[in-house]
Design a protein around this motif. Structure first.
Motif, PDB file in Angstrom:
ATOM      1  N   LEU A  14       0.812  -1.210   0.000  1.00 28.38           N
ATOM      2  CA  LEU A  14       0.000   0.000   0.000  1.00 28.38           C
ATOM      3  C   LEU A  14       0.849   1.265   0.000  1.00 28.38           C
ATOM      4  CD1 LEU A  14      -2.706  -1.101   2.590  1.00 28.38           C
ATOM      5  CD2 LEU A  14      -2.848  -1.120   0.093  1.00 28.38           C
ATOM      6  N   ASP A  15       2.145   1.118   0.265  1.00 31.57           N
ATOM      7  CA  ASP A  15       3.008   2.290   0.310  1.00 31.57           C
ATOM      8  C   ASP A  15       4.402   1.939  -0.184  1.00 31.57           C
ATOM      9  OD1 ASP A  15       4.192   0.822   2.354  1.00 31.57           O
ATOM     10  OD2 ASP A  15       3.804   2.288   3.910  1.00 31.57           O
ATOM     11  N   THR A  16       5.213   2.959  -0.321  1.00 29.03           N
ATOM     12  CA  THR A  16       6.611   2.777  -0.686  1.00 29.03           C
ATOM     13  C   THR A  16       7.447   3.294   0.470  1.00 29.03           C
ATOM     14  OG1 THR A  16       6.158   3.047  -3.033  1.00 29.03           O
ATOM     15  CG2 THR A  16       8.414   3.443  -2.321  1.00 29.03           C
ATOM     16  N   ASN A  44       4.064  11.799  10.861  1.00 31.15           N
ATOM     17  CA  ASN A  44       5.437  12.302  10.919  1.00 31.15           C
ATOM     18  C   ASN A  44       6.359  11.660   9.889  1.00 31.15           C
ATOM     19  OD1 ASN A  44       4.761  13.986  12.994  1.00 31.15           O
ATOM     20  ND2 ASN A  44       5.753  12.793  14.587  1.00 31.15           N
ATOM     21  N   THR A  45       6.003  10.485   9.438  1.00 33.74           N
ATOM     22  CA  THR A  45       6.861   9.784   8.474  1.00 33.74           C
ATOM     23  C   THR A  45       6.127   9.395   7.199  1.00 33.74           C
ATOM     24  OG1 THR A  45       6.401   7.635   9.483  1.00 33.74           O
ATOM     25  CG2 THR A  45       8.331   8.838  10.309  1.00 33.74           C
ATOM     26  N   VAL A  46       4.903   9.859   7.011  1.00 31.70           N
ATOM     27  CA  VAL A  46       4.108   9.422   5.854  1.00 31.70           C
ATOM     28  C   VAL A  46       3.532  10.632   5.117  1.00 31.70           C
ATOM     29  CG1 VAL A  46       2.127   8.052   5.075  1.00 31.70           C
ATOM     30  CG2 VAL A  46       3.475   7.283   7.035  1.00 31.70           C
ATOM     31  N   VAL A  47       3.684  10.593   3.775  1.00 34.87           N
ATOM     32  CA  VAL A  47       3.056  11.616   2.932  1.00 34.87           C
ATOM     33  C   VAL A  47       2.237  10.921   1.847  1.00 34.87           C
ATOM     34  CG1 VAL A  47       4.855  13.342   3.347  1.00 34.87           C
ATOM     35  CG2 VAL A  47       5.032  11.841   1.353  1.00 34.87           C
ATOM     36  N   VAL A  55       3.966   7.401   0.712  1.00 28.16           N
ATOM     37  CA  VAL A  55       5.402   7.207   0.902  1.00 28.16           C
ATOM     38  C   VAL A  55       5.674   7.270   2.394  1.00 28.16           C
ATOM     39  CG1 VAL A  55       7.715   8.092   0.439  1.00 28.16           C
ATOM     40  CG2 VAL A  55       5.959   8.232  -1.332  1.00 28.16           C
ATOM     41  N   ASN A  56       6.355   6.243   2.886  1.00 31.85           N
ATOM     42  CA  ASN A  56       6.729   6.159   4.291  1.00 31.85           C
ATOM     43  C   ASN A  56       8.238   6.348   4.385  1.00 31.85           C
ATOM     44  OD1 ASN A  56       6.583   5.643   7.081  1.00 31.85           O
ATOM     45  ND2 ASN A  56       6.961   3.472   6.751  1.00 31.85           N
TER      46      ASN A  56
END
Length: 124
Positions: A14-16, A44-47, A55-56
């Motif tokens: 689900l993320d990179t 704080n670590t995910v956009v 993106v993590n």
């Protein structure tokens, strides 16, 4: 898991995850940069990028050597139209096994199968 998928592991994610060579306390610099480029901040670590992908950002990867040591042995694979450094499958496997979360342990057989297949194809 994106790096493993790029290397042929039959899985989805689900993320990179992007490992950054920065102290975690500097996460705000990364978030400000991403926000300035149009990404939405989710944690704080995910956009979230404009296409909806997540993106993590990782500031350390458990079970592995320091960033600069791992980076020297990274593979350069095509990703989103560019060559991106990614951890080799053996290093992804090591980290997932070390961390031991259920979702990481579930990926181990898929990574093992891909590594085995790659070895057989190499030995042909």
């Amino acid at each position: 898991m994106s790096a493993a998928i790029l290397q042929g592991v039959p899985a989805t994610t689900l993320d990179t995850d992007l490992w950054l060579d920065l102290p975690e306390r500097q996460y705000i610099r990364v978030l400000n940069l991403c926000s300035g480029l149009g990404a939405g901040i989710r944690a704080n670590t995910v956009v979230e990028l404009s296409d909806g992908s997540l993106v993590n950002f990782l500031y350390q990867v458990d079970g592995l050597k320091a960033f600069e040591q791992e980076f020297k042995n990274a593979l350069r694979l095509s990703w989103l139209g560019m060559k991106a450094p990614v951890l080799p499958l053996t290093r992804i496997y090591r980290s997932k096994k070390f961390v031991g979360r259920p979702k990481d342990l579930a990926h181990l057989p898929l990574i093992e199968q891909t590594l085995s297949l790659n070895r057989r194809l190499k030995n042909r």
